[in-house]
Design a protein around this motif. Structure first.
Motif, PDB file in Angstrom:
ATOM      1  N   ALA A 157      45.099  20.419  11.607  1.00  0.00           N
ATOM      2  CA  ALA A 157      45.060  21.548  12.547  1.00  0.00           C
ATOM      3  C   ALA A 157      44.548  22.857  11.951  1.00  0.00           C
ATOM      4  CB  ALA A 157      46.458  21.774  13.119  1.00  0.00           C
ATOM      5  N   SER A 158      44.300  22.902  10.636  1.00  0.00           N
ATOM      6  CA  SER A 158      44.037  24.215  10.038  1.00  0.00           C
ATOM      7  C   SER A 158      42.640  24.752  10.292  1.00  0.00           C
ATOM      8  CB  SER A 158      44.282  24.161   8.527  1.00  0.00           C
ATOM      9  OG  SER A 158      43.214  23.496   7.894  1.00  0.00           O
ATOM     10  N   ARG A 159      41.709  23.855  10.650  1.00  0.00           N
ATOM     11  CA  ARG A 159      40.323  24.329  10.839  1.00  0.00           C
ATOM     12  C   ARG A 159      39.572  23.402  11.791  1.00  0.00           C
ATOM     13  NH1 ARG A 159      38.350  22.004   5.009  1.00  0.00           N
ATOM     14  NH2 ARG A 159      37.291  20.172   5.842  1.00  0.00           N
ATOM     15  N   GLY A 160      38.339  23.777  12.094  1.00  0.00           N
ATOM     16  CA  GLY A 160      37.451  22.921  12.884  1.00  0.00           C
ATOM     17  C   GLY A 160      38.031  22.545  14.237  1.00  0.00           C
ATOM     18  N   ILE A 161      37.874  21.284  14.571  1.00  0.00           N
ATOM     19  CA  ILE A 161      38.301  20.788  15.882  1.00  0.00           C
ATOM     20  C   ILE A 161      39.818  20.899  16.034  1.00  0.00           C
ATOM     21  CG2 ILE A 161      38.443  18.683  17.277  1.00  0.00           C
ATOM     22  CD1 ILE A 161      35.659  17.897  16.072  1.00  0.00           C
ATOM     23  N   GLY A 162      40.549  20.591  14.955  1.00  0.00           N
ATOM     24  CA  GLY A 162      42.016  20.649  15.020  1.00  0.00           C
ATOM     25  C   GLY A 162      42.520  22.059  15.289  1.00  0.00           C
TER      26      GLY A 162
ATOM     27  N   ALA B 233      46.855  18.878   5.428  1.00  0.00           N
ATOM     28  CA  ALA B 233      47.075  18.451   4.042  1.00  0.00           C
ATOM     29  C   ALA B 233      47.486  19.652   3.186  1.00  0.00           C
ATOM     30  CB  ALA B 233      45.794  17.824   3.510  1.00  0.00           C
ATOM     31  N   PRO B 234      48.203  19.412   2.075  1.00  0.00           N
ATOM     32  CA  PRO B 234      48.672  20.525   1.227  1.00  0.00           C
ATOM     33  C   PRO B 234      47.535  21.462   0.811  1.00  0.00           C
ATOM     34  CG  PRO B 234      49.775  18.500   0.601  1.00  0.00           C
ATOM     35  CD  PRO B 234      48.766  18.115   1.653  1.00  0.00           C
ATOM     36  N   GLY B 235      46.334  20.958   0.587  1.00  0.00           N
ATOM     37  CA  GLY B 235      45.212  21.816   0.183  1.00  0.00           C
ATOM     38  C   GLY B 235      44.845  22.856   1.237  1.00  0.00           C
ATOM     39  N   ALA B 236      45.281  22.653   2.460  1.00  0.00           N
ATOM     40  CA  ALA B 236      44.922  23.568   3.556  1.00  0.00           C
ATOM     41  C   ALA B 236      46.094  24.447   3.957  1.00  0.00           C
ATOM     42  CB  ALA B 236      44.448  22.747   4.757  1.00  0.00           C
TER      43      ALA B 236
ATOM     44  N   THR C 276      47.446  27.343   3.106  1.00  0.00           N
ATOM     45  CA  THR C 276      47.336  28.779   3.400  1.00  0.00           C
ATOM     46  C   THR C 276      46.781  28.994   4.807  1.00  0.00           C
ATOM     47  OG1 THR C 276      46.876  29.069   1.064  1.00  0.00           O
ATOM     48  CG2 THR C 276      46.463  30.966   2.468  1.00  0.00           C
ATOM     49  N   ASP C 277      45.667  28.337   5.099  1.00  0.00           N
ATOM     50  CA  ASP C 277      45.064  28.473   6.447  1.00  0.00           C
ATOM     51  C   ASP C 277      46.026  27.988   7.520  1.00  0.00           C
ATOM     52  OD1 ASP C 277      42.830  29.456   5.288  1.00  0.00           O
ATOM     53  OD2 ASP C 277      41.614  27.638   5.500  1.00  0.00           O
ATOM     54  N   LEU C 278      46.718  26.893   7.210  1.00  0.00           N
ATOM     55  CA  LEU C 278      47.632  26.308   8.200  1.00  0.00           C
ATOM     56  C   LEU C 278      48.740  27.297   8.553  1.00  0.00           C
ATOM     57  CD1 LEU C 278      48.459  23.661   9.741  1.00  0.00           C
ATOM     58  CD2 LEU C 278      49.974  23.187   7.807  1.00  0.00           C
ATOM     59  N   ARG C 279      49.289  27.950   7.537  1.00  0.00           N
ATOM     60  CA  ARG C 279      50.406  28.884   7.792  1.00  0.00           C
ATOM     61  C   ARG C 279      49.934  30.097   8.602  1.00  0.00           C
ATOM     62  NH1 ARG C 279      54.833  26.887   6.315  1.00  0.00           N
ATOM     63  NH2 ARG C 279      54.883  25.404   4.581  1.00  0.00           N
ATOM     64  N   VAL C 280      48.739  30.591   8.270  1.00  0.00           N
ATOM     65  CA  VAL C 280      48.195  31.732   9.030  1.00  0.00           C
ATOM     66  C   VAL C 280      48.056  31.335  10.509  1.00  0.00           C
ATOM     67  CG1 VAL C 280      46.138  33.176   9.364  1.00  0.00           C
ATOM     68  CG2 VAL C 280      46.993  32.716   7.035  1.00  0.00           C
ATOM     69  N   LEU C 281      47.475  30.157  10.735  1.00  0.00           N
ATOM     70  CA  LEU C 281      47.285  29.695  12.116  1.00  0.00           C
ATOM     71  C   LEU C 281      48.633  29.516  12.817  1.00  0.00           C
ATOM     72  CD1 LEU C 281      45.316  28.207  14.298  1.00  0.00           C
ATOM     73  CD2 LEU C 281      46.361  26.160  13.354  1.00  0.00           C
TER      74      LEU C 281
ATOM     75  N   GLU D 166      55.152  25.361  14.385  1.00  0.00           N
ATOM     76  CA  GLU D 166      55.696  25.077  13.063  1.00  0.00           C
ATOM     77  C   GLU D 166      54.578  24.501  12.215  1.00  0.00           C
ATOM     78  OE1 GLU D 166      58.819  22.445  14.259  1.00  0.00           O
ATOM     79  OE2 GLU D 166      59.438  24.121  15.532  1.00  0.00           O
ATOM     80  N   ALA D 167      54.506  24.938  10.949  1.00  0.00           N
ATOM     81  CA  ALA D 167      53.487  24.393  10.050  1.00  0.00           C
ATOM     82  C   ALA D 167      54.114  23.250   9.264  1.00  0.00           C
ATOM     83  CB  ALA D 167      52.997  25.477   9.103  1.00  0.00           C
ATOM     84  N   LEU D 168      53.435  22.111   9.216  1.00  0.00           N
ATOM     85  CA  LEU D 168      53.906  20.990   8.389  1.00  0.00           C
ATOM     86  C   LEU D 168      52.791  20.632   7.410  1.00  0.00           C
ATOM     87  CD1 LEU D 168      56.036  18.849   7.716  1.00  0.00           C
ATOM     88  CD2 LEU D 168      55.042  17.393   9.495  1.00  0.00           C
ATOM     89  N   SER D 169      53.042  20.984   6.141  1.00  0.00           N
ATOM     90  CA  SER D 169      52.053  20.734   5.099  1.00  0.00           C
ATOM     91  C   SER D 169      52.310  19.336   4.548  1.00  0.00           C
ATOM     92  CB  SER D 169      52.224  21.810   4.020  1.00  0.00           C
ATOM     93  OG  SER D 169      51.244  21.640   3.039  1.00  0.00           O
ATOM     94  N   LEU D 170      51.454  18.389   4.919  1.00  0.00           N
ATOM     95  CA  LEU D 170      51.739  16.988   4.606  1.00  0.00           C
ATOM     96  C   LEU D 170      50.437  16.195   4.517  1.00  0.00           C
ATOM     97  CD1 LEU D 170      53.917  14.633   4.515  1.00  0.00           C
ATOM     98  CD2 LEU D 170      53.621  14.475   6.989  1.00  0.00           C
TER      99      LEU D 170
END
Ligand code: NAD
Length: 435
Positions: A205-210, A229-232, A234-239, A246-250
């Motif tokens: 969900a952090s970028r692009g289509i998601g 994914a964990p690599g994303a 920072t972007d995920l939390r901002v979004l 809720e952000a789930l880094s997984l």
């Protein structure tokens, strides 16, 4: 990503030059942001009156006029022909006559819908032939559409008329701007309306289509979980902060992914919609492809989302009347050189949605969207000449935007869209690939 040719061909000098040289002039599409989410009228209904009561009620709700007879000088935002009663060659003339007389009255970005029946539900060979034949007709009509126009065939089974409402709304509106030449079957009954807030899980969900999906679902009132994914992270939390999710880094392929997702889902009270969007490519011809490239694509795109779906279903965390939407790809339909791993994983979803649609039960539907060329970081990485071909080789002469895939997923996730199940809907501007 910007499409410089589209901008150029629609500028003053560019338009003149394109016209003089006989170059294509793709029309910038009008989506929700430009034209709103509701169907644009007036609408003109011809053929059988089978859906007439439903359409009149819907038109009133959308605030558009619905004419049963073409009015002098009127132009139309949508042409609907109900071909449900066409059962022989002679009666098909009505279809010809309707579009022959009205197609020039369709406004730019107009919508054309043909309503039919599932061919196998007809009583005679001729009936099945004609109902099946509508597919060829609609695909041709879609190719003849001009200035952002689209055409689709909705096969509505007997008794499923009410369940067609959400599909009529979607395909007549600017929300389906990049969907054309599609055949969608509607069966079953309309699900009861619910006023409960809906919860969605969107992966990747952090970028692009998601990201487009996460923003659209949130704007439509969905709460829920944005996963990446964990690599994303920072972007995920901002979004997630911006949209109140809720952000789930997984990493969905991690050994404990199912366990962690199930506990997040439980904390959320279960999901009404799950969108499997996370995906990767590792493109190389088979002879050169490493086992790691093969394994990672198969795991992220197919193995992990299937395992997570099973875990959520077994734990009862996809709620009654829930929706599962997978993001497949045109590569899975047409195949693509250098994408044997990706195409297998994406075509795999076509089989998976069919089986899961039949097995999920409890009013849960399972469908896939198959994007064609969508303007994202994934496609920006394609070499220029191939990218340009990918963009133009469709009836609308341009690539789609992430919002186009998001709109299609949103329609498939709608609570009253229980009638579309096991379908694969292409979001490709009627691409020539795999057509
Ligand atoms: N862009 C296109 O033209 C196109 C066409 C057809 C299909 N698709 C599909 O649409 C989906 C989204 O594509 P996109 O263009 O937005 O791609 P993208 O690369 O921008 O986004 C994919 C997302 O998935 C996430 N992801 C990857 N591996 C993951 C893992 N193991 N666990 C959790 N998250 C993971 C990434 O971090 C990223 O945020 C993909 O499934 C892709 O295959 C895209």
């Amino acid at each position: 990503m910007s499409d410089r040719y589209l901008d150029f061909a629609n500028s003053g000098v560019g338009g003149w030059l394109a016209g003089t040289l006989g170059l294509p002039r793709p029309s910038p599409l009008r989506r929700r942001a430009e034209a709103g989410a509701a169907p644009v009228g007036p609408l003109l209904l011809g053929g059988s009156a089978r859906l007439s009561p439903l359409l009149h009620g819907l038109a009133e709700r959308w605030g558009v006029e619905l004419h049963s007879k073409a009015q002098d000088g009127a132009r139309y935002g949508g042409l609907i022909f109900d071909a449900s009663d066409i059962a022989d060659v002679a009666s098909a003339t009505g279809l010809y006559r309707y579009f022959h007389e009205t197609v020039r009255r369709l406004d730019p970005h107009g919508r054309m819908l043909v309503i039919g029946r599932p061919p196998e539900d007809t009583a005679t060979v001729e009936g099945e032939a004609l109902q099946r034949g509508l597919e060829g007709f609609v695909r041709s009509l879609a190719k003849e559409a001009r200035e952002g126009g689209t055409a689709q065939l909705l096969r509505v089974a007997a008794g499923a008329e009410e369940a067609a409402a959400s599909s009529l709304a979607f395909f007549l509106s600017p929300r389906s701007a990049y969907v054309s030449g599609q055949v969608v079957t509607i069966s079953g009954t309309a699900a009861p309306a619910s006023t409960e807030p809906r919860r969605v899980l969107i992966t990747g969900a952090s970028r692009g289509i998601g990201e487009a999906m996460a923003r659209l679902f949130a704007a439509e009132g969905y709460a829920g979980t944005a996963l990446d994914a964990p690599g994303a992270e920072t972007d995920l939390r901002v979004l997630a902060d911006q949209i109140g999710a809720e952000a789930l880094s997984l990493d969905i392929t991690a050994a404990d992914a199912a366990e962690r997702l199930v506990s997040a889902a439980r904390a959320a009270g279960g999901y009404d919609a799950v969108v499997h969007n996370a995906g990767i490519t590792r493109d190389r011809t088979l002879a050169r492809m490493s086992a790691t490239e093969w394994d990672s694509v198969m795991a992220v795109n197919l193995g992990a989302p299937l395992a997570l779906t099973r875990a959520l279903l077994e734990a009862g965390l996809i709620r009654s009347n829930g929706r599962i939407v997978a993001v497949s790809s045109l590569s899975g339909i047409a195949g693509n050189k250098g994408q044997a791993n990706y195409a297998l994983s994406k075509a795999g979803w076509i089989g998976a949605v069919r089986r899961l649609a039949a097995e999920a039960g409890d009013g849960i539907t399972v469908n896939a969207v198959a994007p064609g060329f969508i303007e994202t970081r994934m496609t920006a990485a394609i070499p220029f000449a191939i990218r340009e071909a990918g963009r133009r080789m469709n009836s609308l002469g341009q690539g789609g935007q992430p919002i186009d895939v998001a709109e299609t997923a949103l329609w498939l996730a709608e609570p009253d869209n229980g009638g579309v199940n096991g379908a694969v809907v292409r979001v490709c501007g009627q691409s020539l690939l795999g057509a």
